[in-house]
Design an enzyme around this catalytic site. Structure first.
Site, PDB file in Angstrom:
ATOM      1  N   GLU A  69     -28.309   3.658  14.554  1.00 36.05           N
ATOM      2  CA  GLU A  69     -27.206   2.843  15.086  1.00 36.05           C
ATOM      3  C   GLU A  69     -27.494   1.350  15.016  1.00 36.05           C
ATOM      4  O   GLU A  69     -26.564   0.548  14.851  1.00 36.05           O
ATOM      5  CB  GLU A  69     -26.891   3.245  16.527  1.00 36.05           C
ATOM      6  CG  GLU A  69     -26.298   4.630  16.676  1.00 36.05           C
ATOM      7  CD  GLU A  69     -27.341   5.723  16.875  1.00 36.05           C
ATOM      8  OE1 GLU A  69     -26.960   6.875  17.156  1.00 36.05           O
ATOM      9  OE2 GLU A  69     -28.563   5.418  16.742  1.00 36.05           O
ATOM     10  N   PHE A 131     -25.798  14.286  30.669  1.00 44.47           N
ATOM     11  CA  PHE A 131     -26.509  14.228  29.398  1.00 44.47           C
ATOM     12  C   PHE A 131     -25.983  13.083  28.546  1.00 44.47           C
ATOM     13  O   PHE A 131     -24.793  12.944  28.335  1.00 44.47           O
ATOM     14  CB  PHE A 131     -26.352  15.563  28.651  1.00 44.47           C
ATOM     15  CG  PHE A 131     -27.013  15.592  27.309  1.00 44.47           C
ATOM     16  CD1 PHE A 131     -28.393  15.521  27.197  1.00 44.47           C
ATOM     17  CD2 PHE A 131     -26.248  15.676  26.146  1.00 44.47           C
ATOM     18  CE1 PHE A 131     -29.001  15.544  25.942  1.00 44.47           C
ATOM     19  CE2 PHE A 131     -26.844  15.702  24.895  1.00 44.47           C
ATOM     20  CZ  PHE A 131     -28.238  15.627  24.802  1.00 44.47           C
ATOM     21  N   GLN A 132     -26.909  12.262  28.068  1.00 45.01           N
ATOM     22  CA  GLN A 132     -26.609  11.099  27.233  1.00 45.01           C
ATOM     23  C   GLN A 132     -25.637  10.129  27.901  1.00 45.01           C
ATOM     24  O   GLN A 132     -24.793   9.514  27.246  1.00 45.01           O
ATOM     25  CB  GLN A 132     -26.093  11.529  25.853  1.00 45.01           C
ATOM     26  CG  GLN A 132     -27.167  12.206  25.002  1.00 45.01           C
ATOM     27  CD  GLN A 132     -26.778  12.377  23.555  1.00 45.01           C
ATOM     28  OE1 GLN A 132     -25.605  12.472  23.214  1.00 45.01           O
ATOM     29  NE2 GLN A 132     -27.776  12.424  22.671  1.00 45.01           N
ATOM     30  N   LYS A 181     -14.881  10.581  26.935  1.00 44.10           N
ATOM     31  CA  LYS A 181     -14.518  11.690  26.048  1.00 44.10           C
ATOM     32  C   LYS A 181     -13.170  12.300  26.419  1.00 44.10           C
ATOM     33  O   LYS A 181     -12.381  12.685  25.536  1.00 44.10           O
ATOM     34  CB  LYS A 181     -15.613  12.757  26.072  1.00 44.10           C
ATOM     35  CG  LYS A 181     -15.483  13.778  24.954  1.00 44.10           C
ATOM     36  CD  LYS A 181     -16.715  14.637  24.808  1.00 44.10           C
ATOM     37  CE  LYS A 181     -16.588  15.593  23.619  1.00 44.10           C
ATOM     38  NZ  LYS A 181     -17.816  16.419  23.431  1.00 44.10           N
ATOM     39  N   MET A 496     -45.790 -14.625  10.662  1.00 38.06           N
ATOM     40  CA  MET A 496     -45.579 -15.764  11.554  1.00 38.06           C
ATOM     41  C   MET A 496     -46.468 -15.677  12.778  1.00 38.06           C
ATOM     42  O   MET A 496     -47.005 -16.686  13.246  1.00 38.06           O
ATOM     43  CB  MET A 496     -44.111 -15.859  11.955  1.00 38.06           C
ATOM     44  CG  MET A 496     -43.774 -17.137  12.725  1.00 38.06           C
ATOM     45  SD  MET A 496     -44.067 -18.645  11.780  1.00 38.06           S
ATOM     46  CE  MET A 496     -42.517 -18.799  10.899  1.00 38.06           C
TER      47      MET A 496
END
Length: 600
Positions: A69, A131-132, A181, A496
């Site tokens: 993502e 969940f999630q 959802k 760097m």
């Protein structure tokens, strides 16, 4: 508090008449189509799955399935930054949404117009640690222009339309729309266009006439003016207006890291990039100026050094569309809030009226600046270890590709060298993570840019450290026929950080060796990695091989190309103003070390 209704565009050929019954998920897809979105980047999951079903049937939206993502977010950024259009990223709830956070923060810092659409768990499960589940609206509120939570399907069209309007007007930036959802699954009567109500959101675009006149008078009176140009000039598409003002006033121009390409590098009035790794003429011009005309710039610490000692003799005209930026760090003598494209037109007219068309005499100022340019040309030393000079590699990429190419850089030494040694002649040709400094930006951003502008050559100029953070998007490029070119500037270290360890930590190289290319064992072998992803892999270790490898990459357009340029780990980015000191440090070094040069 005011209320503004925003018009929402509808492309020709799409039915926007009588209401039809759609699910919320179908409304998401239909709204994006009607707004004119053509490309989206994303990855499905449970909470956003309802949207992915109608997305399969869309003939107007090209969905590009990323491998992470974060890649979707940076691809949306690259898409927007190269084309000026809105970038769109889609993810599921929980970790899918939080994986977008880095790209959202990046877009926020660099004013990139981006729409992030995320799925959320069922509304009746919110707050139960389902969940999630993650409070992505709360997480992103500080790093977006606005974050919306949608729990009802009938809110979807207006919310998406409002999000697009907010993201693309005023100071551009990211907007998040989080949709539960159940809102995606429920049906409602869809109609278009929706009425968009935005209480209190009215970006100021037209500047106050008296402020513009005052700014014009300061420019006319100045003996040592500098046009200090930031990324706002590019975001407002005001490069032509900037060129007209610069030529009318005769003032020197410096372009920040975010503004490379806003003013042609080849123009005689351009002094280069200012800041920590800026050119000596650009840094000292700002420091010794009696007037700074700050255009879409925010006095970032990488430009100012120690802010209290920055440009001590200069008055300041500060033009920005975001009033929060003006006088945030340096108090403006003349603050101007407005869109630069409009303001620069007004400022040029006011300047010509003030001077009766006769530009100020800046001969003495230019004599000083030309002396600095002659004394301190941008350059580099050849490495003593027999490996490639990274500056040479990047210089040749720019020379062989030309100004019509697009160059996306990761973060670190290679980013600074790409900003220094490629000649930028047009806006939107240089893409990088300026404010957030996000490693892993280059490959997905280049991918997004190539989707937005398929006819341009697009390079990702990356370090071996950055490349390993998002190189999985090579699979996305191969499968979707997105033939980007990747130059891995492989110094086998976090370059760097290693440079700072060399200069400030007595050469104690704690955890900066990546073992990617200087010894017999390469972990990973970038050529084999490229081949595993279906890309052309090339390794270059000698100067005489550089041009041929770049030419082969430019000729290869049926797949991505990865060139592993094995460069010296001892190469450093010069000049350098150490963090937290005055930019007069360069003047001090020059006065007290006769041999001072950009290689020292």
């Amino acid at each position: 508090m005011t209320t503004e209704s925003s018009p929402v565009p509808s492309p020709a050929g799409l039915n926007t008449g009588a209401p039809e019954i759609l699910t919320g998920a179908q409304a998401v897809v239909r709204s994006l189509e009607l707004i004119g979105i053509t490309d989206v980047f994303g990855l499905p999951g449970g909470a956003i799955l309802p949207v992915y079903d109608p997305l399969l049937d869309s003939r107007r939206l090209r969905h590009i399935l990323v491998r992470h993502e974060q890649g979707a977010g940076h691809a949306a950024e690259g898409y927007a930054s190269s084309s000026g259009k809105l970038g769109v990223a889609i993810a599921t709830s929980g970790p899918g949404a939080t994986n977008l956070v880095t790209a959202i923060a990046d877009a926020h810092m660099d004013s990139v117009p981006m729409l992030a659409i995320t799925g959320q768990v069922f509304s009746n499960l919110m707050g139960t640690d389902a969940f999630q589940e993650a409070d992505i609206v709360g997480i992103t509120m500080p790093i977006t222009k606005h974050s919306f939570l949608v729990k009802r399907p009938e809110e979807i069209p207006a919310t998406i339309a409002a999000a697009v309007h907010i993201a693309t007007t005023g100071r551009p930036g990211p907007v998040l729309v989080d949709i539960t959802k159940d809102a995606q699954q429920a049906e409602f009567a869809f109609s278009w266009p929706p009425k968009v109500e935005l209480p209190g959101y009215r970006p100021i675009t037209k500047a106050h006439g008296k402020q513009v006149q005052a700014a014009a008078q300061l420019i006319a009176d100045a003996k040592r003016p500098v046009l200090y140009v930031g990324g706002g000039v590019i975001r407002s598409r005001a490069s032509e207006e900037l060129l007209a003002l610069a030529e009318a006033t005769g003032a020197p121009v410096v372009t920040t890291l975010m503004a490379r390409g806003a003013f042609p590098d080849s123009h005689r009035q351009h002094l280069g990039m200012p800041g920590m790794h800026g050119t000596v003429p650009a840094v000292l011009a700002l420091q010794e100026a009696d007037l700074l005309v700050a255009l879409g710039s925010r006095f970032d610490d990488r430009v100012t050094g120690k802010a209290a000692l920055f440009a001590p003799e200069a008055k300041v005209v500060h033009v920005d569309i975001d009033p929060a930026e003006i006088s945030k760090i340096r108090t403006a003598d003349v603050p101007i809030v407005g869109d630069l494209k409009d303001v620069l037109v007004d400022l040029l007219a006011a300047y010509r009226d003030t001077t009766s068309g006769q530009a100020s005499d800046l001969a003495e100022w230019w004599a000083t600046l030309d002396g600095l340019r002659e004394e301190f040309p941008l350059g580099y030393s050849q490495p003593s270890d027999g490996l490639l000079a990274p500056q040479y590699v990047i210089e040749r990429i720019g020379a062989l590709t030309g100004p019509e190419g697009v160059y996306a850089a990761g973060v670190g030494q290679h980013q600074m060298w790409a900003a220094q040694f490629i000649k930028y002649e047009r806006p939107n040709s240089w893409l990088n993570s300026g404010g957030a400094g996000t490693m892993g930006y280059a490959v997905p951003a280049a991918m997004g840019a190539k989707v937005a502008e398929p006819d341009r050559v697009v390079w990702a100029i990356d370090g071996d450290g950055c490349f390993q953070m998002t190189n999985q998007e090579l699979a996305t490029c191969t499968l979707n026929e997105i033939p980007i070119k990747v130059a891995v500037i492989n110094n086998s270290s976090l370059g760097m950080v290693r440079q700072w360890q060399t200069l400030f930590y007595d050469g104690r190289y704690s955890n900066t060796d990546l073992n990617t290319g200087h010894d017999s064992v390469r972990v990973p072998d970038f050529v084999k990695l490229a081949e595993a992803y279906g890309a052309l892999g090339i390794r270059v270790t000698k100067p005489e091989e550089v041009d041929d490898a770049i030419k082969l990459a430019l000729e290869t357009n049926d797949r991505p190309v990865v060139i592993d340029f094995v460069v010296s780990a001892d190469a450093m980015v010069w000049p350098m103003v150490p963090q937290g000191v005055s930019n007069s440090y360069i003047q001090y070094a020059r006065d007290h070390a006769p041999a001072f040069s950009e290689e020292d």
